[in-house]
Motif scaffolding. Structure first.
Motif, short mmCIF file in Angstrom:
data_model
loop_
_atom_site.label_atom_id
_atom_site.label_comp_id
_atom_site.label_asym_id
_atom_site.label_seq_id
_atom_site.Cartn_x
_atom_site.Cartn_y
_atom_site.Cartn_z
N PRO A 33 0.70 -1.34 0.08
CA PRO A 33 0.12 0.03 -0.08
C PRO A 33 0.76 1.16 0.03
O PRO A 33 0.27 2.27 -0.49
N ALA A 34 1.90 1.17 0.70
CA ALA A 34 2.84 2.55 0.89
C ALA A 34 3.39 2.68 -0.46
O ALA A 34 4.04 3.71 -0.62
N GLY A 35 3.59 1.78 -1.42
CA GLY A 35 4.30 1.98 -2.92
C GLY A 35 5.43 0.94 -2.93
O GLY A 35 5.92 0.62 -1.83
N GLY A 36 5.56 0.55 -4.22
CA GLY A 36 6.80 -0.25 -4.33
C GLY A 36 6.15 -1.73 -4.33
O GLY A 36 5.07 -2.01 -4.47
N PHE A 37 7.11 -2.61 -4.29
CA PHE A 37 6.68 -4.17 -4.39
C PHE A 37 7.56 -4.85 -3.51
O PHE A 37 8.53 -4.57 -3.02
N ARG A 38 6.69 -6.22 -3.17
CA ARG A 38 7.17 -6.92 -2.03
C ARG A 38 7.14 -8.41 -2.44
O ARG A 38 6.20 -8.80 -2.78
N VAL A 39 8.40 -9.04 -1.86
CA VAL A 39 8.17 -10.43 -2.30
C VAL A 39 8.62 -11.17 -0.85
O VAL A 39 9.78 -10.80 -0.24
#
Length: 420
Positions: free
Chosen positions: A400-406
Motif C-alpha cells: 500500500p505504501a508503494g513499491g513491491f514486496r516478495v
C-alpha cells in the motif's frame, strides 16, 4: 503415356485385402488381440521336437493298454505329428496353432484311436494362446475339441471305428472339462504374472523418466536464475556505457569492467550447472551457492546502480543445501526483478530465522519503471516452484505504501533433540 495401374489392379484377381491384409475381425481372431504378427519370435524347434517324440512314444504305450481302440496306423501317426508340428508357429500365430492342434485331436478321436498324449499338443497350444492374450480363441478351440469328443463318444460312435464300440461314460466328460479348466487357469495365472511384471517395468521406466524430467526442470531453473540476473546487470551497464561513452569515458570504462565481471561469473555458474549433464554420476566440483554469498548479490546489484540494505533477525543456523540454494536464488531473482522493472534505486533484503522456517522479504520503493530488460516473465513462477518444491510459499505483490514486496517462507526440518 505410360499407364498407371491402380492398387486394385495390382492384386490380379486376389482377395480385396491382398494389399492391406485381412479385415480387422479376421486379423484379431487369426493373429491375436493386437492384430499383428510376431515375426521376431523364433520357432521353438527343441520343445516341439521333444513333445513330438513324447506324444508318439506315449501313444504307443496307450495303445497296448486300450485293447478296444483302433490300432495306430500311418494316418494316426500323421495326425499325431501334425498336431505337434503346428506348434512351431504358436509364438507367431497362437490362434492358428491351437485350432489346428484341436482339429487334429478331434479327427484322431473320431477315428477311434486310443486316448493318450494326443491332448498334450492342445494343452501347449492353448497355453500359448492365453499367454499371448487370445483368451476367447483358446476357449473356442477347447470348446471345439470338447464338443467333438461329446459327439464322437455319445452319438457318432455307432458309425465310427472301432467296430462294436460303446458309448463312453458321462463321468469321463467331467474329467475332460476339469482338464480344460485347469489348462486355462494355469495359462491365465502365467499371463497375469507376466502382465504384473510388465506393469512393474513400465512403472520403473516412468519413474526414471519422471526423475529425468525433474532434473531437466531443475537445470532449466538454475540456468534461468543465473542468466536472468547476470544479463540484467549486463544490460543495465551496457546502457550506461553507451550513454557515457563520449561524455564520460572513465565511467563508461567502469561499466564495461562491471559487464566483464558479471559475464565471467555467469559463465562460471553456467559451467557448474552444465557439469551435471556431462557427468551425471559425479559430485559438482564447486559448492552450490547459498545465503553466505548474499554480499556478492549486494555487490552485483550495486554495480547495476541498486543499493541493497540487508538485515538478519533471529538466530542464524546451518540450512539444508536445498533450502540454502533456493533462498539464494529467490533473493537473486527478486533483486533482478527490481533492476528490470522498478525505478527504485534502493532495495531491502530481510532474512529471518524463525522456529521451523526461514523467512525472506525483499522490498523496493517503486514505482514500476515500465521498461523491459529482456526477461522471460517466468521469474515469479520460478520462485514459486522453488518454494513449493520445499513445501514453502511465495507471496509477491505491491504494498500500500508503494513499491513491491516478495515474501518467501521456507520450512526447516526440526532438528532431533539430543538424548542424554
Amino acid at each position: 503415356m505410360e499407364e498407371q495401374q491402380s492398387p486394385r489392379a495390382t492384386g490380379r484377381g486376389g482377395p480385396p485385402w491382398h494389399q492391406e491384409g485381412p479385415p480387422p475381425f479376421v486379423r484379431r481372431w487369426v493373429r491375436g488381440p493386437d492384430g499383428e504378427d510376431r515375426p521376431s519370435a523364433r520357432l521353438p524347434w527343441p520343445s516341439t521336437a521333444t513333445l513330438t517324440v513324447f506324444v508318439l512314444v506315449g501313444s504307443h504305450f496307450a495303445e497296448h493298454s486300450q485293447a478296444g481302440r483302433a490300432p495306430l496306423d500311418a494316418f494316426a501317426h500323421v495326425l499325431l505329428v501334425a498336431s505337434c508340428a503346428v506348434l512351431l508357429i504358436r509364438l507367431r500365430h497362437p490362434v492358428v496353432a491351437v485350432f489346428a492342434a484341436s482339429a487334429a485331436a478331434t479327427v484322431y478321436l473320431g477315428a477311434g484311436y486310443p486316448y493318450g498324449p494326443v491332448f498334450l499338443p492342445v494343452m501347449v497350444g492353448c497355453f500359448a494362446a492365453v499367454v499371448a492374450g487370445c483368451r476367447r480363441q483358446a476357449w473356442g478351440a477347447i470348446a471345439m475339441l470338447w464338443l467333438g469328443h461329446l459327439l464322437v463318444a455319445h452319438w457318432l460312435y455307432r458309425w465310427l471305428p472301432p467296430a462294436g464300440d460303446t458309448a463312453a461314460p458321462w463321468s469321463q466328460e467331467v474329467g475332460v472339462a476339469a482338464w480344460a479348466v485347469a489348462i486355462i487357469a494355469v495359462a491365465e495365472l502365467v499371463r497375469g504374472r507376466r502382465e504384473q511384471w510388465a506393469r512393474e517395468r513400465a512403472g520403473r521406466a516412468a519413474a526414471a523418466k519422471r526423475r529425468a524430467d525433474e532434473e531437466r526442470l531443475r537445470i532449466a531453473r538454475e540456468l534461468h536464475d543465473v542468466l536472468a540476473h547476470s544479463i540484467s546487470v549486463i544490460n543495465v551497464q551496457a546502457g550506461v556505457g553507451l550513454a557515457l561513452l563520449d561524455s564520460d569515458p572513465e565511467q563508461a570504462r567502469t561499466a564495461l569492467t562491471t559487464i566483464k565481471s558479471a559475464s565471467k561469473e555467469a559463465l562460471g555458474e553456467v559451467r557448474q550447472v552444465l557439469e551435471t549433464l556431462r557427468a551425471p554420476g559425479e559430485a559438482p566440483r564447486s559448492p552450490a551457492p547459498g545465503l553466505d554469498r548474499l554480499p556478492e548479490l549486494v555487490e552485483q546489484a550495486a554495480s547495476a546502480g541498486l543499493t541493497v540494505e540487508t538485515t538478519t533477525t533471529g538466530r542464524p543456523e546451518a540450512l539444508p543445501p536445498g533450502t540454502d540454494l533456493a533462498a539464494f536464488r529467490i533473493v537473486q531473482e527478486a533483486l533482478t526483478n527490481v533492476v528490470r522493472h522498478s525505478a527504485a534505486r534502493t532495495a531491502r533484503v530481510a532474512v529471518g530465522y524463525e522456529p521451523g522456517a526461514l523467512v525472506l522479504r525483499i522490498d523496493d520503493g517503486g514505482p514500476p519503471s515500465g521498461g523491459d530488460a529482456g526477461g522471460s516473465g517466468n521469474g515469479l513462477i520460478g520462485m514459486r516452484e522453488r518454494a513449493a518444491a520445499l513445501g514453502g510459499t511465495i507471496d509477491a505483490g505491491p504494498v500500500p505504501a508503494g513499491g513491491f514486496r516478495v515474501t518467501a517462507r521456507l520450512p526447516l526440518a526440526a532438528h532431533p533433540k539430543e538424548t542424554p
